[in-house]
Design a protein around this motif. Sequence first.
Motif, PDB file in Angstrom:
ATOM      1  N   VAL A   1       0.824  -1.212   0.000  1.00  0.00           N
ATOM      2  CA  VAL A   1       0.000   0.000   0.000  1.00  0.00           C
ATOM      3  C   VAL A   1       0.861   1.266   0.000  1.00  0.00           C
ATOM      4  O   VAL A   1       0.825   2.045  -0.945  1.00  0.00           O
ATOM      5  CB  VAL A   1      -0.972   0.009   1.208  1.00  0.00           C
ATOM      6  CG1 VAL A   1      -1.816   1.270   1.207  1.00  0.00           C
ATOM      7  CG2 VAL A   1      -1.853  -1.230   1.201  1.00  0.00           C
ATOM      8  N   LEU A   2       1.614   1.480   1.061  1.00  0.00           N
ATOM      9  CA  LEU A   2       2.354   2.731   1.226  1.00  0.00           C
ATOM     10  C   LEU A   2       3.369   2.965   0.108  1.00  0.00           C
ATOM     11  O   LEU A   2       3.345   3.994  -0.571  1.00  0.00           O
ATOM     12  CB  LEU A   2       3.051   2.763   2.592  1.00  0.00           C
ATOM     13  CG  LEU A   2       3.907   3.997   2.871  1.00  0.00           C
ATOM     14  CD1 LEU A   2       3.033   5.235   2.939  1.00  0.00           C
ATOM     15  CD2 LEU A   2       4.682   3.808   4.163  1.00  0.00           C
ATOM     16  N   LYS A   3       4.265   2.000  -0.093  1.00  0.00           N
ATOM     17  CA  LYS A   3       5.294   2.200  -1.115  1.00  0.00           C
ATOM     18  C   LYS A   3       4.693   2.204  -2.509  1.00  0.00           C
ATOM     19  O   LYS A   3       5.138   2.970  -3.372  1.00  0.00           O
ATOM     20  CB  LYS A   3       6.390   1.136  -0.990  1.00  0.00           C
ATOM     21  CG  LYS A   3       7.258   1.338   0.243  1.00  0.00           C
ATOM     22  CD  LYS A   3       8.370   0.325   0.279  1.00  0.00           C
ATOM     23  CE  LYS A   3       9.263   0.538   1.493  1.00  0.00           C
ATOM     24  NZ  LYS A   3      10.397  -0.404   1.491  1.00  0.00           N
ATOM     25  N   ARG A   4       3.689   1.382  -2.724  1.00  0.00           N
ATOM     26  CA  ARG A   4       3.022   1.387  -4.032  1.00  0.00           C
ATOM     27  C   ARG A   4       2.503   2.794  -4.337  1.00  0.00           C
ATOM     28  O   ARG A   4       2.698   3.316  -5.436  1.00  0.00           O
ATOM     29  CB  ARG A   4       1.876   0.373  -4.048  1.00  0.00           C
ATOM     30  CG  ARG A   4       1.111   0.373  -5.351  1.00  0.00           C
ATOM     31  CD  ARG A   4       0.001  -0.652  -5.343  1.00  0.00           C
ATOM     32  NE  ARG A   4      -0.768  -0.587  -6.576  1.00  0.00           N
ATOM     33  CZ  ARG A   4      -1.434  -1.602  -7.090  1.00  0.00           C
ATOM     34  NH1 ARG A   4      -1.448  -2.761  -6.475  1.00  0.00           N
ATOM     35  NH2 ARG A   4      -2.095  -1.456  -8.211  1.00  0.00           N
ATOM     36  N   HIS A   5       1.864   3.407  -3.379  1.00  0.00           N
ATOM     37  CA  HIS A   5       1.345   4.760  -3.582  1.00  0.00           C
ATOM     38  C   HIS A   5       2.477   5.763  -3.790  1.00  0.00           C
ATOM     39  O   HIS A   5       2.451   6.561  -4.736  1.00  0.00           O
ATOM     40  CB  HIS A   5       0.484   5.170  -2.384  1.00  0.00           C
ATOM     41  CG  HIS A   5       0.058   6.607  -2.452  1.00  0.00           C
ATOM     42  ND1 HIS A   5      -0.946   7.048  -3.286  1.00  0.00           N
ATOM     43  CD2 HIS A   5       0.540   7.713  -1.823  1.00  0.00           C
ATOM     44  CE1 HIS A   5      -1.078   8.351  -3.156  1.00  0.00           C
ATOM     45  NE2 HIS A   5      -0.190   8.776  -2.277  1.00  0.00           N
ATOM     46  N   GLU A   6       3.451   5.747  -2.912  1.00  0.00           N
ATOM     47  CA  GLU A   6       4.524   6.752  -2.965  1.00  0.00           C
ATOM     48  C   GLU A   6       5.389   6.616  -4.215  1.00  0.00           C
ATOM     49  O   GLU A   6       5.742   7.617  -4.835  1.00  0.00           O
ATOM     50  CB  GLU A   6       5.390   6.660  -1.703  1.00  0.00           C
ATOM     51  CG  GLU A   6       4.663   7.122  -0.459  1.00  0.00           C
ATOM     52  CD  GLU A   6       4.285   8.588  -0.502  1.00  0.00           C
ATOM     53  OE1 GLU A   6       5.170   9.445  -0.722  1.00  0.00           O
ATOM     54  OE2 GLU A   6       3.092   8.895  -0.316  1.00  0.00           O
ATOM     55  N   TYR A   7       5.755   5.393  -4.590  1.00  0.00           N
ATOM     56  CA  TYR A   7       6.533   5.204  -5.816  1.00  0.00           C
ATOM     57  C   TYR A   7       5.714   5.653  -7.030  1.00  0.00           C
ATOM     58  O   TYR A   7       6.244   6.239  -7.968  1.00  0.00           O
ATOM     59  CB  TYR A   7       6.936   3.741  -6.000  1.00  0.00           C
ATOM     60  CG  TYR A   7       7.980   3.209  -5.038  1.00  0.00           C
ATOM     61  CD1 TYR A   7       9.023   3.990  -4.558  1.00  0.00           C
ATOM     62  CD2 TYR A   7       7.935   1.873  -4.630  1.00  0.00           C
ATOM     63  CE1 TYR A   7       9.977   3.476  -3.694  1.00  0.00           C
ATOM     64  CE2 TYR A   7       8.890   1.346  -3.776  1.00  0.00           C
ATOM     65  CZ  TYR A   7       9.909   2.145  -3.309  1.00  0.00           C
ATOM     66  OH  TYR A   7      10.854   1.621  -2.469  1.00  0.00           O
ATOM     67  N   GLY A   8       4.406   5.371  -7.017  1.00  0.00           N
ATOM     68  CA  GLY A   8       3.542   5.770  -8.122  1.00  0.00           C
ATOM     69  C   GLY A   8       3.449   7.282  -8.262  1.00  0.00           C
ATOM     70  O   GLY A   8       3.592   7.828  -9.358  1.00  0.00           O
TER      71      GLY A   8
END
Length: 182
Positions: free
Chosen positions: A120-127
Amino acid sequence: MTNPAHPGGGVWTVDDLQDLPEDGQDYEIFDGSLLVSPHADVFHGAIANRLRRLLDRQAPPGLLVGQDIGVSAKRSSYFVPDLFVAREDALDRGGPALAPADVLLVVEVVSPGNAGRDLVLKRHEYGVAGIPRYWLVEPRKQTLTVLEQAGGAYREAAVVAGTGVLRADQPFPLVLPVGDIF
């Protein structure tokens, strides 16, 4: 675990990481809060290293498959992916972290204790940072999920199970037998 208390009373930045002890913990920053995790176990490390070797063999000149270098979209967020593919000349610039514009792929090996951070977190931030590709390797499921950039977020492009083969043109042409990483 999150430790929002900064010793100076402010928010955590990439520059603050150099003052932290080398104590077997992994440190990342999200929106000014320090994220602390135990260092990955042997199985996690083996998967990341096998995948790195497979990618290294196919990476063209000018691209680097790397580990242990952080990516920072802003001074108040900093993540260290298990693997990344970046333009090799980006490393010549130095600094505390890679810029997202230089990173073509980030890979996270999902740990049971940190799954939410990766999924969730990294998926959002990297995106949001604009990194074109994000791979999630899930040891328990023996899958590799390929996510591709779609307007500031990721869309699922493929899920390849342990017996399958990933064939891709990006971040470079590659053929990856997923079972070889588990």
